[in-house]
Design an enzyme around this catalytic site. Structure first.
Site, PDB file in Angstrom:
ATOM      1  N   GLU A  64      38.929  13.477   9.713  1.00  0.00           N
ATOM      2  CA  GLU A  64      37.542  13.471  10.333  1.00  0.00           C
ATOM      3  C   GLU A  64      37.194  14.905  10.539  1.00  0.00           C
ATOM      4  OE1 GLU A  64      33.972  13.295  10.774  1.00  0.00           O
ATOM      5  OE2 GLU A  64      34.919  11.252   9.957  1.00  0.00           O
ATOM      6  N   GLY A  74      33.441   6.911  13.213  1.00  0.00           N
ATOM      7  CA  GLY A  74      32.301   6.073  13.314  1.00  0.00           C
ATOM      8  C   GLY A  74      31.372   6.710  12.085  1.00  0.00           C
ATOM      9  N   GLY A  75      31.235   7.608  11.610  1.00  0.00           N
ATOM     10  CA  GLY A  75      30.395   7.784  10.655  1.00  0.00           C
ATOM     11  C   GLY A  75      28.872   7.960  10.974  1.00  0.00           C
ATOM     12  N   THR A  76      28.164   7.555  10.016  1.00  0.00           N
ATOM     13  CA  THR A  76      26.602   7.761  10.558  1.00  0.00           C
ATOM     14  C   THR A  76      26.245   6.770  11.074  1.00  0.00           C
ATOM     15  OG1 THR A  76      25.996   8.869   8.353  1.00  0.00           O
ATOM     16  CG2 THR A  76      24.313   7.749   9.513  1.00  0.00           C
ATOM     17  N   CYS A  77      26.805   5.472  10.928  1.00  0.00           N
ATOM     18  CA  CYS A  77      26.310   4.339  11.795  1.00  0.00           C
ATOM     19  C   CYS A  77      26.245   4.310  13.324  1.00  0.00           C
ATOM     20  CB  CYS A  77      27.219   3.107  11.122  1.00  0.00           C
ATOM     21  SG  CYS A  77      26.741   1.499  12.246  1.00  0.00           S
ATOM     22  N   HIS A  93      13.747 -27.110  14.360  1.00  0.00           N
ATOM     23  CA  HIS A  93      12.512 -26.737  14.832  1.00  0.00           C
ATOM     24  C   HIS A  93      12.441 -26.678  16.332  1.00  0.00           C
ATOM     25  CE1 HIS A  93       8.241 -27.190  15.241  1.00  0.00           C
ATOM     26  NE2 HIS A  93       8.335 -28.006  16.528  1.00  0.00           N
TER      27      HIS A  93
END
Length: 453
Positions: free
Chosen positions: A33, A38-41, A436
């Site tokens: 990395e 974790g990347g963009t998220c 409901h």
């Protein structure tokens, strides 16, 4: 040279989980990395932005307190340092959690650096050569910067930088009227900033049907956001207070400019030519239905393959690859029914085909819509903006797509997502007995009002 069973380049929402699965079986894996786990998220996308959205909604609800008989004395104030710190805490908790998890795996080596191919089985990172029979690319994407007159002369923000602001802009101009830009538009308007959205196309959220796009625009305008669409000419100039933006015949003075005009894959500096990996004209890595590239032993997962720009599609890429490579499965990308959300408030939940796409397919279709003002839960909560929409095949009775723009739309849509994935026809789902009072209870009613168009 160091040898591994598998090398993963990029630590987004696909590769690391496959790497972990492989490491759990005793395989020797390297996870490379260049920046953050974790990347963009984790670092600049879903997690921090939805944390900011939550802060903005809290402010919005507080301002509406009197509508519900709740008296809040004084003006609602925003402390952007606290807002920012909440988002950064979420980022660091997720990032550190991944670091701890990966660090506990005896056969996984995490390497921070920029990897480049030197051949189809070799990469160089930090001056060291690594080799493996299997290499997985999960390098993600980044904001694109359009070539607009004067843009390079001003200070501007992207979706990556704006989440770190600790002061409130006076006037935020957003270039781009798609999902990222619209979320920041409403967010900052609720924080108290004057906001203008500038979009070259004829409508906001251009992927959606016109009625959905129009309703999104109405929601944003109702909160005081100014919207310019079908803009032919945009020019920028630096000013003492930020930037002067010429939008066709109008001039806008902005303290801050956010550029949100799309994303491009991070594939231009990986040395893909050295490995012989093919890309399309936009730079996305070409993959087959099982995520394999044209080079044996190399796969591309997540945003960089052009088959979905979402965390959940990236994670599904991991699931497909893991099933096929480790579990004896035969899963395909083409089996995926695309679903996503736009996190304005109320949110838009979307699955499958739009009405426009369904018509273009040549099918005989049926359509049903229902305003949220006719939904009990929406009225009880005092949030009646938006509407529900479903599209079905008139002959097969298949549900082709749906859009829920309204309170809890991002959750309600899952009833239709599940039905579509299970192959449930609309006459069957129509006879379900939902709880409901909920928004989901109106799905059978919505299906019962399908009409040929």
């Amino acid at each position: 040279m160091k040898s591994f069973d598998a090398i993963f380049i990029g630590a987004g929402q696909a590769g690391p989980f496959l790497a972990a699965r492989m490491a759990e079986t005793g395989m020797k894996v390297a996870l490379i990395e260049r920046k953050f786990l974790g990347g963009t998220c984790v670092n600049a996308g879903c997690m921090p932005t939805k944390t900011l959205v939550a802060s903005a909604r809290a402010a919005h609800v507080a301002r509406r307190g009197a509508d519900y008989g709740v008296q809040i004395p004084g003006e609602i104030a925003i402390d952007m340092k606290i807002v920012r710190d909440r988002a950064e805490t979420i980022i660091m908790n997720a990032r550190n959690g991944l670091s701890s998890w990966f660090g506990s795996m005896k056969t996984m080596t995490v390497i921070y650096g920029h990897a480049r191919f030197t051949g189809p089985k070799e990469v160089v990172v930090n001056g060291e050569t690594l080799t493996a029979p299997k290499i997985f690319l999960n390098v993600g994407a980044r904001p694109t910067i359009p070539d607009m007159p004067g843009l390079a002369d001003i200070d501007y923000l992207t979706s990556t930088g704006i989440i770190h602001l600790d002061s409130l802009p006076k006037h935020l101009a957003i270039i781009g009227g798609s999902y990222i830009g619209l979320e920041f538009a409403q967010m900052y308007r609720r924080f108290g900033t004057e906001v203008t959205v500038i979009e070259r196309g004829p409508k906001l959220a251009s992927r959606e049907d016109e009625d959905i796009s129009d309703a999104i625009a109405d929601i944003l305008r109702s909160e005081g956001i100014k919207i310019h669409t079908d803009v032919k000419d945009i020019r920028f100039a630096k000013s003492a207070d930020g930037a002067t933006i010429a939008v066709d015949s109008e001039t806008i003075e902005a303290s801050h400019v956010l550029v949100a005009t799309g994303r491009a894959p991070n594939t231009d500096d990986l040395g893909l030519d050295a490995a012989g990996v093919a890309t399309d004209k936009r730079g996305f890595i070409t993959v087959d239905d099982r995520l394999a590239t044209n080079v044996e032993g190399i796969w591309a997962l997540g945003d960089c393959n052009g088959h979905g720009a979402f965390t959940h599609t990236s994670y599904n890429d991991f699931e497909i690859a893991a099933a096929n490579l480790l579990d004896g499965g035969d899963r395909k990308v083409s089996s995926r029914i695309l679903a996503y959300a736009l996190y304005i408030d109320p949110p838009l939940g979307r699955v499958g085909l739009t009405e426009k796409q369904a018509r273009a397919s040549g099918r005989k279709i049926m359509v049903s819509t229902r305003p949220m003002s006719k939904v009990g839960r929406a009225n009880e909560r005092g949030e009646t903006k938006g509407f529900m929409k479903v599209v079905a095949d008139a002959e097969t009775k298949e549900i082709l797509g749906a859009a829920i723009l309204g309170i809890e739309g991002d959750e309600v849509i899952h009833g239709l997502i599940d039905a579509m994935n299970a192959g449930t026809t609309y006459p069957v789902l129509q006879w379900s007995v939902p709880i409901h009072p909920t928004v989901s209870e109106l799905i059978p009613t919505l299906l019962g009002e399908l009409k040929a168009v």
